[in-house]
Write an enzyme that holds these catalytic residues in place. Structure first.
Site, PDB file in Angstrom:
ATOM      1  CB  CYS A   1       9.902  -1.296  10.288  1.00  0.00           C
ATOM      2  SG  CYS A   1      11.457  -0.416  10.566  1.00  0.00           S
TER       3      CYS A   1
ATOM      4  CD  GLU B   1      -7.028  -1.733  -4.311  1.00  0.00           C
ATOM      5  OE1 GLU B   1      -6.492  -2.763  -3.844  1.00  0.00           O
ATOM      6  OE2 GLU B   1      -6.686  -0.582  -3.990  1.00  0.00           O
TER       7      GLU B   1
ATOM      8  CB  SER C   1      -4.371   3.269  -7.682  1.00  0.00           C
ATOM      9  OG  SER C   1      -4.911   2.131  -7.041  1.00  0.00           O
TER      10      SER C   1
ATOM     11  CB  CYS D   1       9.968   1.871   5.916  1.00  0.00           C
ATOM     12  SG  CYS D   1       9.597   1.250   7.577  1.00  0.00           S
TER      13      CYS D   1
ATOM     14  CB  CYS E   1      11.549  -1.831   5.459  1.00  0.00           C
ATOM     15  SG  CYS E   1      12.097  -1.790   7.178  1.00  0.00           S
TER      16      CYS E   1
ATOM     17  CG  MET F   1      -2.069  -1.000   1.035  1.00  0.00           C
ATOM     18  SD  MET F   1      -3.330  -0.887   2.304  1.00  0.00           S
ATOM     19  CE  MET F   1      -4.111   0.672   1.911  1.00  0.00           C
ATOM     20  CG  PHE F   2       0.250   4.159   1.570  1.00  0.00           C
ATOM     21  CD1 PHE F   2      -0.777   5.072   1.395  1.00  0.00           C
ATOM     22  CD2 PHE F   2       0.136   3.218   2.579  1.00  0.00           C
ATOM     23  CE1 PHE F   2      -1.884   5.066   2.235  1.00  0.00           C
ATOM     24  CE2 PHE F   2      -0.967   3.199   3.422  1.00  0.00           C
ATOM     25  CZ  PHE F   2      -1.973   4.128   3.247  1.00  0.00           C
TER      26      PHE F   2
END
Length: 194
Positions: A186, A89, A22, A145, A183, A17-18
């Site tokens: 983390c 998605e 998209s 991250c 990452c 995600m991010f």
């Protein structure tokens, strides 16, 4: 991308995600529009975070989309004059999505799919690994991250600010209120073996 002499192929855009999946899908669709190609975009009905009838990136870019409940419903909307079929998605679609994508590519369509390649636990998500295996082109994007600034290939699900447990439900539609890019080091999933 390479010059393709034959029509019909599969492109997969994946990552956490991010990471801009998209956004990249929208960019490719806009390029087809400049080339006067006919494109149609699909999204699963379950994805209603920002809009029910648009694919919307986290930074606000958007393109019209047809929401569908089942993979095979895509066939009801595709016509011969289409050149490009895009699906956002893709991890939320049922198991038939692999066959649907194969059939469309074999019929001569350029098929672009975007989705998460890993779930919040860091495991392969839905049909995306199979789609990556059969695709002519795979673009794996990374975010940054949110903890240390390293390249992020994982998605951290948070519940009340704490990492979600391994046995929590796989699908939970959300955005920055529920997820962060992380990452490998983390990323935390309580009760999962490291």
């Amino acid at each position: 991308m390479y010059l393709m002499n034959q029509n019909g192929w599969i492109e997969v855009i994946c990552g956490s995600m991010f990471s801009g999946k998209s956004e990249e899908l929208i960019r490719r669709i806009r390029r087809t529009q400049f080339a006067k190609q006919h494109a149609i975009v699909f999204k699963p009905c379950i994805d209603n975070r920002y809009s029910e009838e648009d694919v919307v990136s986290h930074n606000g870019l958007k393109v019209k989309a047809v929401p569908v409940s089942a993979s095979k419903d895509i066939f009801n909307h595709v016509t011969e004059e289409m050149d490009v079929i895009a699906i956002d998605e893709v991890q939320f679609f049922d198991g038939d999505i692999v066959e649907v994508v194969q059939v469309l590519a074999n019929r001569g369509y350029r098929v672009i799919v975007a989705g998460l390649d890993q779930d919040f636990r860091g495991l392969p998500f839905g049909q995306v690994p199979q789609l990556m295996a059969i695709a002519e082109h795979v673009t794996k994007l990374q975010a940054v991250c949110s903890e240390c600034g390293s390249p992020a290939s994982r998605t951290q699900r948070l519940i009340d600010g704490e990492p979600a447990a391994f046995d929590d439900p796989i699908i939970l539609v959300g955005a920055s209120e529920s997820y962060e890019p992380r990452c490998r080091h983390c990323h935390a999933v309580p009760t999962k073996q490291r």
